[in-house]
Design a protein around this motif. Structure first.
Motif, PDB file in Angstrom:
ATOM      1  N   UNK A   7     -68.966 -21.642 105.855  1.00  0.00           N
ATOM      2  CA  UNK A   7     -68.328 -22.885 105.422  1.00  0.00           C
ATOM      3  C   UNK A   7     -66.832 -22.649 105.305  1.00  0.00           C
ATOM      4  N   UNK A   8     -66.035 -23.707 105.380  1.00  0.00           N
ATOM      5  CA  UNK A   8     -64.570 -23.510 105.368  1.00  0.00           C
ATOM      6  C   UNK A   8     -64.035 -22.960 104.054  1.00  0.00           C
ATOM      7  N   UNK A   9     -64.668 -23.309 102.945  1.00  0.00           N
ATOM      8  CA  UNK A   9     -64.191 -22.881 101.628  1.00  0.00           C
ATOM      9  C   UNK A   9     -65.158 -21.866 101.028  1.00  0.00           C
ATOM     10  N   UNK A  10     -64.609 -20.769 100.533  1.00  0.00           N
ATOM     11  CA  UNK A  10     -65.427 -19.739  99.886  1.00  0.00           C
ATOM     12  C   UNK A  10     -65.568 -20.003  98.397  1.00  0.00           C
ATOM     13  N   UNK A  11     -64.479 -20.398  97.754  1.00  0.00           N
ATOM     14  CA  UNK A  11     -64.533 -20.607  96.317  1.00  0.00           C
ATOM     15  C   UNK A  11     -63.435 -21.526  95.822  1.00  0.00           C
ATOM     16  N   UNK A  12     -63.655 -22.074  94.628  1.00  0.00           N
ATOM     17  CA  UNK A  12     -62.690 -22.965  93.982  1.00  0.00           C
ATOM     18  C   UNK A  12     -62.495 -22.463  92.555  1.00  0.00           C
ATOM     19  N   UNK A  13     -61.258 -22.167  92.196  1.00  0.00           N
ATOM     20  CA  UNK A  13     -60.955 -21.653  90.859  1.00  0.00           C
ATOM     21  C   UNK A  13     -59.932 -22.544  90.185  1.00  0.00           C
ATOM     22  N   UNK A  14     -59.985 -22.592  88.874  1.00  0.00           N
ATOM     23  CA  UNK A  14     -58.964 -23.349  88.139  1.00  0.00           C
ATOM     24  C   UNK A  14     -58.578 -22.615  86.874  1.00  0.00           C
ATOM     25  N   UNK A  15     -57.333 -22.825  86.458  1.00  0.00           N
ATOM     26  CA  UNK A  15     -56.828 -22.205  85.238  1.00  0.00           C
ATOM     27  C   UNK A  15     -55.776 -23.121  84.613  1.00  0.00           C
ATOM     28  N   UNK A  16     -55.790 -23.188  83.290  1.00  0.00           N
ATOM     29  CA  UNK A  16     -54.796 -23.982  82.549  1.00  0.00           C
ATOM     30  C   UNK A  16     -53.805 -23.095  81.805  1.00  0.00           C
ATOM     31  N   UNK A  17     -53.636 -21.871  82.288  1.00  0.00           N
ATOM     32  CA  UNK A  17     -52.756 -20.934  81.566  1.00  0.00           C
ATOM     33  C   UNK A  17     -51.292 -21.055  81.983  1.00  0.00           C
ATOM     34  N   UNK A  18     -50.945 -22.131  82.655  1.00  0.00           N
ATOM     35  CA  UNK A  18     -49.610 -22.251  83.218  1.00  0.00           C
ATOM     36  C   UNK A  18     -48.750 -23.287  82.496  1.00  0.00           C
ATOM     37  N   UNK A  19     -47.458 -23.149  82.655  1.00  0.00           N
ATOM     38  CA  UNK A  19     -46.462 -24.157  82.288  1.00  0.00           C
ATOM     39  C   UNK A  19     -45.604 -24.400  83.524  1.00  0.00           C
ATOM     40  N   UNK A  20     -44.866 -25.502  83.521  1.00  0.00           N
ATOM     41  CA  UNK A  20     -44.051 -25.799  84.708  1.00  0.00           C
ATOM     42  C   UNK A  20     -42.727 -26.440  84.317  1.00  0.00           C
TER      43      UNK A  20
ATOM     44  N   UNK B  42     -61.689 -32.600  88.780  1.00  0.00           N
ATOM     45  CA  UNK B  42     -61.203 -32.395  90.144  1.00  0.00           C
ATOM     46  C   UNK B  42     -61.994 -31.304  90.851  1.00  0.00           C
ATOM     47  N   UNK B  43     -62.240 -30.189  90.167  1.00  0.00           N
ATOM     48  CA  UNK B  43     -63.014 -29.097  90.755  1.00  0.00           C
ATOM     49  C   UNK B  43     -64.397 -29.589  91.173  1.00  0.00           C
ATOM     50  N   UNK B  44     -65.040 -30.353  90.296  1.00  0.00           N
ATOM     51  CA  UNK B  44     -66.383 -30.869  90.603  1.00  0.00           C
ATOM     52  C   UNK B  44     -66.353 -31.784  91.826  1.00  0.00           C
ATOM     53  N   UNK B  45     -65.343 -32.652  91.906  1.00  0.00           N
ATOM     54  CA  UNK B  45     -65.248 -33.579  93.042  1.00  0.00           C
ATOM     55  C   UNK B  45     -65.049 -32.815  94.350  1.00  0.00           C
ATOM     56  N   UNK B  46     -64.179 -31.807  94.341  1.00  0.00           N
ATOM     57  CA  UNK B  46     -63.928 -31.017  95.553  1.00  0.00           C
ATOM     58  C   UNK B  46     -65.182 -30.242  95.956  1.00  0.00           C
ATOM     59  N   UNK B  47     -65.813 -29.607  94.975  1.00  0.00           N
ATOM     60  CA  UNK B  47     -67.012 -28.820  95.253  1.00  0.00           C
ATOM     61  C   UNK B  47     -68.112 -29.691  95.857  1.00  0.00           C
ATOM     62  N   UNK B  48     -68.362 -30.832  95.225  1.00  0.00           N
ATOM     63  CA  UNK B  48     -69.431 -31.712  95.715  1.00  0.00           C
ATOM     64  C   UNK B  48     -69.173 -32.151  97.151  1.00  0.00           C
ATOM     65  N   UNK B  49     -67.920 -32.387  97.473  1.00  0.00           N
ATOM     66  CA  UNK B  49     -67.598 -32.847  98.839  1.00  0.00           C
ATOM     67  C   UNK B  49     -67.736 -31.730  99.848  1.00  0.00           C
ATOM     68  N   UNK B  50     -67.175 -30.572  99.562  1.00  0.00           N
ATOM     69  CA  UNK B  50     -67.139 -29.484 100.552  1.00  0.00           C
ATOM     70  C   UNK B  50     -68.482 -28.797 100.699  1.00  0.00           C
ATOM     71  N   UNK B  51     -69.155 -28.537  99.589  1.00  0.00           N
ATOM     72  CA  UNK B  51     -70.375 -27.739  99.669  1.00  0.00           C
ATOM     73  C   UNK B  51     -71.602 -28.564 100.054  1.00  0.00           C
ATOM     74  N   UNK B  52     -71.455 -29.872 100.092  1.00  0.00           N
ATOM     75  CA  UNK B  52     -72.522 -30.719 100.626  1.00  0.00           C
ATOM     76  C   UNK B  52     -72.346 -30.955 102.114  1.00  0.00           C
ATOM     77  N   UNK B  53     -71.217 -30.473 102.663  1.00  0.00           N
ATOM     78  CA  UNK B  53     -70.955 -30.647 104.090  1.00  0.00           C
ATOM     79  C   UNK B  53     -71.767 -29.651 104.916  1.00  0.00           C
ATOM     80  N   UNK B  54     -72.238 -28.576 104.288  1.00  0.00           N
ATOM     81  CA  UNK B  54     -72.929 -27.524 105.026  1.00  0.00           C
ATOM     82  C   UNK B  54     -74.410 -27.561 104.707  1.00  0.00           C
TER      83      UNK B  54
END
Length: 453
Positions: free
Chosen positions: A298-311, A441-453
């Motif tokens: 599949x095109x994507x191996x994994x999806x990670x998220x972190x809130x430890x950032x500032x900008x 957002x992670x859930x939406x991306x995962x559901x779309x990409x990992x249901x494609x395969x």
């Protein structure tokens, strides 16, 4: 020959150490064992490393540390008593715990480093004693013995690669298992300095490369690395194989199974890594390997998220026309001893993303004041909490529509993005997002990409 590293959850108590013992005994090729400090035994428990840091603080403040010292000793005693280890073997560990507060240290940072490192230092000694007591000869190997040298950064040390030469001389010809404490090395002055937290993974990778191991096994408490955090997606897809670069990108952005810096020695030495479960050792786990060994499904191996950032967001017209603009920004960051993570930009806009765990409010205030005075932006905003999502996969290289597969489900769920940035390697796409929207957002991306395969 294999180098096998066991994390804190795998060594939290006698029952877990018995599992480790059975794994090591079952395979004679597991010659070098890298160990962490005892971790949590249950949800509200305290890791031994954190107990030692409390002990360090009490030592600096010259307050009574009797209770915390006894708690630390009890953790090691409980493990030893589980195996009926003779009392004199534990008395030696007790003496070392007491002696910590009586030693002289070059600075408070080195004191904290020495105390923290003793979680691993003492546990490796204890495990060598237990293994030998149970009939599997084992020897404690102090990192000083093999010349595991690090720089002078007491609590976030960098490994000196010249040490590979001395590590390679370690004698593996005997029947002994060699027990090496993770997380720390020694400076040129002989002081203990630690890697960042989770740094036992780094020690394991260093040992694997230095000894040209056939495999580096990293035992933890999961049977595989999953494509997404199981707390977000129920029963997510397990990753059977992934590349070094994929693991590094995902570890950096929130995959806590493996330290992102630990992948570097493995890459440099071409060492294959196998993430395995101490409590399910027969499960194949996840292999981390060179790109040539991976077959993409599949095109994507994994999806990670972190809130430890500032900008920091900066807007100024014709910013792209000003020669030396970025250099002036970097000079301000250097002045305040601030490192940055990412700096995506447009023709009139610049966003600088920081790891907020590495910042103090004083640094932030000074940086903002200098940028306002020196750069004179039309708009300057500080975002104290900033979320990042990393979508990673070798299969995205040269793939038409990779970004569409990621942003379309976000649009359908009404989720807006603050930043989109694709790395030059083409295997990762970074999304900047409000922290409270990240999991949706992670859930939406995962559901779309990992249901494609």
């Amino acid at each position: 020959m294999k180098v096998s590293k066991f994390g804190g959850s795998s060594l939290a108590d006698g029952h877990q150490l018995q599992c480790v013992f059975d794994i090591i005994k079952a395979d004679d090729t597991r010659k070098v064992i890298v160990v962490s400090a005892p971790g949590k035994r249950f949800k509200d428990d305290t890791k031994v490393t954190d107990l030692l840091l409390t002990y360090a603080k009490a030592t600096i403040e010259d307050t009574d540390a009797t209770d915390i010292i006894e708690t630390i000793k009890d953790r090691y005693h409980a493990i030893g008593n589980h195996f009926d280890l003779p009392a004199y073997e534990l008395a030696d560990i007790d003496e070392q715990i007491d002696h910590l507060a009586r030693k002289h240290y070059r600075s408070f940072d080195y004191l904290f480093a020495a105390f923290a490192a003793h979680g691993e230092y003492l546990n490796a000694q204890l495990i060598a004693k237990v293994f030998t007591h149970l009939g599997v000869p084992a020897r404690f190997v102090d990192p000083k013995e093999i010349g595991l040298r690090v720089d002078d950064n007491a609590r976030s040390a960098t490994f000196d690669t010249k040490s590979y030469n001395t590590i390679a001389e370690l004698d593996l010809s005997t029947s002994e298992r060699l027990i090496v404490p993770g997380f720390f090395g020694y400076t040129e002055n002989g002081d203990i300095a630690t890697f960042s937290r989770g740094g036992s993974d780094i020690t394991g990778a260093i040992m694997a490369r230095g000894l040209s191991a056939d495999l580096y096994e990293n035992f933890t408490d999961v049977s595989a690395i999953y494509a997404v955090n199981p707390s977000i997606i129920e029963n997510p897809a397990a990753i059977k194989q992934m590349t070094y670069d994929e693991m590094r990108e995902l570890s950096y952005a929130g995959f806590a199974v493996f330290h992102d810096e630990a992948i570097i020695p493995a890459i440099q030495g071409g060492i294959r890594i196998n993430i395995k479960n101490t409590n399910d050792p027969e499960a194949p786990g996840t292999f981390i390997v060179p790109p040539t060994e991976v077959q993409q499904t599949r095109p994507v191996t994994g999806i990670a998220n972190s809130n430890r950032f500032s900008a920091l967001y900066l807007h100024r017209y014709l910013l792209n026309k000003e020669v030396g603009f970025t250099l002036r920004i970097l000079e301000i960051l250097k002045k305040h001893n601030i490192s940055y993570e990412h700096m995506p930009s447009g023709i009139d806009d610049l966003t600088i993303i920081f790891d907020k765990t590495l910042l103090t409010q004083e640094q932030v205030d000074g940086m903002l004041e200098d940028i306002a005075a020196t750069i004179k932006p039309d708009t300057l905003k500080w975002l104290p909490s900033y979320g990042i999502i990393m979508v990673v996969g070798e299969g995205m290289r040269n793939r038409i529509g990779a970004l569409t597969d990621i942003v379309t489900p976000l649009k359908e769920h009404g989720i807006s993005l603050q930043m989109v940035n694709q790395g030059a390697s083409e295997i990762s796409i970074m999304l900047g997002i409000q922290p409270d929207l990240a999991e949706r957002a992670v859930k939406a991306i995962y559901d779309n990409i990992f249901k494609m395969v």
